[in-house]
Design a protein around this motif. Structure first.
Motif, PDB file in Angstrom:
ATOM      1  N   MET A   1       0.819  -1.210   0.000  1.00  0.00           N
ATOM      2  CA  MET A   1       0.000   0.000   0.000  1.00  0.00           C
ATOM      3  C   MET A   1       0.855   1.262   0.000  1.00  0.00           C
ATOM      4  N   HIS A   2       2.187   1.102   0.059  1.00  0.00           N
ATOM      5  CA  HIS A   2       3.110   2.236   0.062  1.00  0.00           C
ATOM      6  C   HIS A   2       2.622   3.285   1.069  1.00  0.00           C
ATOM      7  N   CYS A   3       2.415   2.795   2.291  1.00  0.00           N
ATOM      8  CA  CYS A   3       1.828   3.576   3.388  1.00  0.00           C
ATOM      9  C   CYS A   3       2.514   4.933   3.579  1.00  0.00           C
ATOM     10  N   ASP A   4       1.732   5.908   3.988  1.00  0.00           N
ATOM     11  CA  ASP A   4       2.287   7.222   4.301  1.00  0.00           C
ATOM     12  C   ASP A   4       3.221   7.166   5.498  1.00  0.00           C
ATOM     13  N   LYS A   5       2.873   6.331   6.480  1.00  0.00           N
ATOM     14  CA  LYS A   5       3.688   6.274   7.696  1.00  0.00           C
ATOM     15  C   LYS A   5       4.751   5.186   7.649  1.00  0.00           C
ATOM     16  N   ASN A   6       4.772   4.368   6.630  1.00  0.00           N
ATOM     17  CA  ASN A   6       5.825   3.379   6.355  1.00  0.00           C
ATOM     18  C   ASN A   6       6.294   2.571   7.555  1.00  0.00           C
ATOM     19  N   PRO A   7       5.473   1.736   8.171  1.00  0.00           N
ATOM     20  CA  PRO A   7       5.956   0.956   9.317  1.00  0.00           C
ATOM     21  C   PRO A   7       7.136   0.058   8.955  1.00  0.00           C
ATOM     22  N   CYS A   8       7.164  -0.475   7.741  1.00  0.00           N
ATOM     23  CA  CYS A   8       8.283  -1.346   7.339  1.00  0.00           C
ATOM     24  C   CYS A   8       9.588  -0.555   7.264  1.00  0.00           C
ATOM     25  N   LEU A   9       9.507   0.651   6.750  1.00  0.00           N
ATOM     26  CA  LEU A   9      10.691   1.497   6.614  1.00  0.00           C
ATOM     27  C   LEU A   9      11.305   1.786   7.982  1.00  0.00           C
ATOM     28  N   TYR A  10      10.465   2.109   8.953  1.00  0.00           N
ATOM     29  CA  TYR A  10      10.968   2.457  10.280  1.00  0.00           C
ATOM     30  C   TYR A  10      11.415   1.236  11.081  1.00  0.00           C
ATOM     31  N   ALA A  11      10.905   0.047  10.713  1.00  0.00           N
ATOM     32  CA  ALA A  11      11.294  -1.176  11.418  1.00  0.00           C
ATOM     33  C   ALA A  11      12.645  -1.706  10.947  1.00  0.00           C
ATOM     34  N   CYS A  12      13.091  -1.297   9.784  1.00  0.00           N
ATOM     35  CA  CYS A  12      14.323  -1.830   9.200  1.00  0.00           C
ATOM     36  C   CYS A  12      15.564  -1.270   9.902  1.00  0.00           C
ATOM     37  N   PRO A  13      16.365  -2.151  10.521  1.00  0.00           N
ATOM     38  CA  PRO A  13      17.553  -1.674  11.234  1.00  0.00           C
ATOM     39  C   PRO A  13      18.715  -1.305  10.308  1.00  0.00           C
ATOM     40  N   GLU A  14      18.623  -1.682   9.045  1.00  0.00           N
ATOM     41  CA  GLU A  14      19.711  -1.440   8.092  1.00  0.00           C
ATOM     42  C   GLU A  14      19.417  -0.309   7.107  1.00  0.00           C
ATOM     43  N   ASN A  15      18.292   0.383   7.285  1.00  0.00           N
ATOM     44  CA  ASN A  15      17.862   1.426   6.343  1.00  0.00           C
ATOM     45  C   ASN A  15      17.832   0.895   4.916  1.00  0.00           C
ATOM     46  N   ALA A  16      17.339  -0.354   4.777  1.00  0.00           N
ATOM     47  CA  ALA A  16      17.279  -1.003   3.466  1.00  0.00           C
ATOM     48  C   ALA A  16      15.957  -0.756   2.756  1.00  0.00           C
ATOM     49  N   ILE A  17      15.084   0.028   3.363  1.00  0.00           N
ATOM     50  CA  ILE A  17      13.812   0.381   2.739  1.00  0.00           C
ATOM     51  C   ILE A  17      13.760   1.894   2.628  1.00  0.00           C
ATOM     52  N   GLU A  18      13.498   2.349   1.423  1.00  0.00           N
ATOM     53  CA  GLU A  18      13.462   3.792   1.157  1.00  0.00           C
ATOM     54  C   GLU A  18      12.201   4.159   0.399  1.00  0.00           C
ATOM     55  N   ARG A  19      11.819   5.424   0.506  1.00  0.00           N
ATOM     56  CA  ARG A  19      10.711   5.959  -0.290  1.00  0.00           C
ATOM     57  C   ARG A  19      11.331   6.624  -1.511  1.00  0.00           C
ATOM     58  N   ILE A  20      10.999   6.089  -2.692  1.00  0.00           N
ATOM     59  CA  ILE A  20      11.502   6.616  -3.954  1.00  0.00           C
ATOM     60  C   ILE A  20      10.303   6.916  -4.847  1.00  0.00           C
ATOM     61  N   ASP A  21      10.188   8.145  -5.307  1.00  0.00           N
ATOM     62  CA  ASP A  21       9.060   8.551  -6.166  1.00  0.00           C
ATOM     63  C   ASP A  21       7.722   8.115  -5.574  1.00  0.00           C
ATOM     64  N   ASP A  22       7.542   8.343  -4.293  1.00  0.00           N
ATOM     65  CA  ASP A  22       6.310   8.038  -3.561  1.00  0.00           C
ATOM     66  C   ASP A  22       6.015   6.544  -3.469  1.00  0.00           C
ATOM     67  N   LYS A  23       7.013   5.699  -3.693  1.00  0.00           N
ATOM     68  CA  LYS A  23       6.877   4.249  -3.554  1.00  0.00           C
ATOM     69  C   LYS A  23       7.855   3.765  -2.493  1.00  0.00           C
ATOM     70  N   VAL A  24       7.454   2.769  -1.732  1.00  0.00           N
ATOM     71  CA  VAL A  24       8.306   2.190  -0.705  1.00  0.00           C
ATOM     72  C   VAL A  24       9.059   1.021  -1.336  1.00  0.00           C
ATOM     73  N   VAL A  25      10.389   1.116  -1.353  1.00  0.00           N
ATOM     74  CA  VAL A  25      11.225   0.198  -2.120  1.00  0.00           C
ATOM     75  C   VAL A  25      12.292  -0.436  -1.224  1.00  0.00           C
ATOM     76  N   VAL A  26      12.493  -1.757  -1.380  1.00  0.00           N
ATOM     77  CA  VAL A  26      13.563  -2.460  -0.677  1.00  0.00           C
ATOM     78  C   VAL A  26      14.857  -2.300  -1.478  1.00  0.00           C
ATOM     79  N   ILE A  27      15.907  -1.851  -0.823  1.00  0.00           N
ATOM     80  CA  ILE A  27      17.227  -1.756  -1.442  1.00  0.00           C
ATOM     81  C   ILE A  27      17.936  -3.082  -1.138  1.00  0.00           C
ATOM     82  N   LYS A  28      17.951  -3.958  -2.122  1.00  0.00           N
ATOM     83  CA  LYS A  28      18.397  -5.344  -1.922  1.00  0.00           C
ATOM     84  C   LYS A  28      19.824  -5.453  -1.400  1.00  0.00           C
ATOM     85  N   ASP A  29      20.701  -4.567  -1.823  1.00  0.00           N
ATOM     86  CA  ASP A  29      22.103  -4.631  -1.388  1.00  0.00           C
ATOM     87  C   ASP A  29      22.265  -4.352   0.100  1.00  0.00           C
TER      88      ASP A  29
END
Length: 141
Positions: free
Chosen positions: A34-62
Motif C-alpha cells: 500500500m506504500h503507506c504514508d507512515k511506512n511501518p516497514c521502513l521504520y522497522a528496518c535496522p539497516e535502512n534497506a527500505i526507502e521511499r523513492i518517487d512516492d513508492k516504498v522500495v527495498v534496497i536489496k544490497d
C-alpha cells in the motif's frame, strides 16, 4: 495508491506471473504493497534497506540482511522474506505498474479510480430505479 478490487478479480494470476518481483497472493487474490504514508516497514528496518523513492516504498536489496522485521511491521502482509525482503516496489521506474497493465478485468487500479467507478455504477443504478419507480409514483396521481 494501486489496489486490487477483489470483486473484479478472476484469479487468473496474470499480475503475479508478470510481476518482476514475484507478487504475493493470499487465497488467490494478489496482495499489493500500500506504500503507506507512515511506512511501518521502513521504520522497522535496522539497516535502512527500505526507502521511499518517487512516492513508492522500495527495498534496497544490497542493504537488506533478511531479518524480517519489515515483514512483521507490515499491516497488510505484503512483505515476504526469501533471504531478503521481497515486496511490491510499485514499478517505481515505470509510468504504469505492470500488474495493472496486464489485468484483463481492470481489477488492479488506483483506489481513487476504483471508488469513482463504483460511485458511477451506483449512481447509474439509482437513476434507473428512480426512472422506474419515480415514474410509477407520478402516474399514480
Amino acid at each position: 495508491m494501486v489496489v486490487v478490487n477483489v470483486g473484479s478479480c478472476i484469479g487468473c494470476r496474470r499480475c503475479e506471473r508478470s510481476c518482476p518481483i514475484n507478487g504475493i497472493t493470499f487465497n488467490e487474490f494478489p496482495i499489493k504493497c500500500m506504500h503507506c504514508d507512515k511506512n511501518p516497514c521502513l521504520y522497522a528496518c535496522p539497516e535502512n534497506a527500505i526507502e521511499r523513492i518517487d512516492d513508492k516504498v522500495v527495498v534496497i536489496k544490497d542493504k537488506c540482511i533478511g531479518c524480517g522485521l519489515c515483514a512483521l511491521a507490515c499491516p497488510f502482509g505484503a512483505i515476504r522474506i526469501d533471504g531478503i525482503a521481497i515486496k511490491c516496489d510499485g514499478c517505481y521506474k515505470r509510468d504504469v505498474e505492470i500488474c495493472k497493465e496486464v489485468c484483463p478485468t481492470g481489477a488492479i487500479d488506483t483506489l481513487e479510480e476504483i471508488l469513482s467507478n463504483k460511485l458511477c455504477n451506483t449512481l447509474d443504478k439509482l437513476s434507473k430505479l428512480y426512472n422506474i419507480y419515480g415514474g410509477l409514483k407520478g402516474s399514480a396521481k
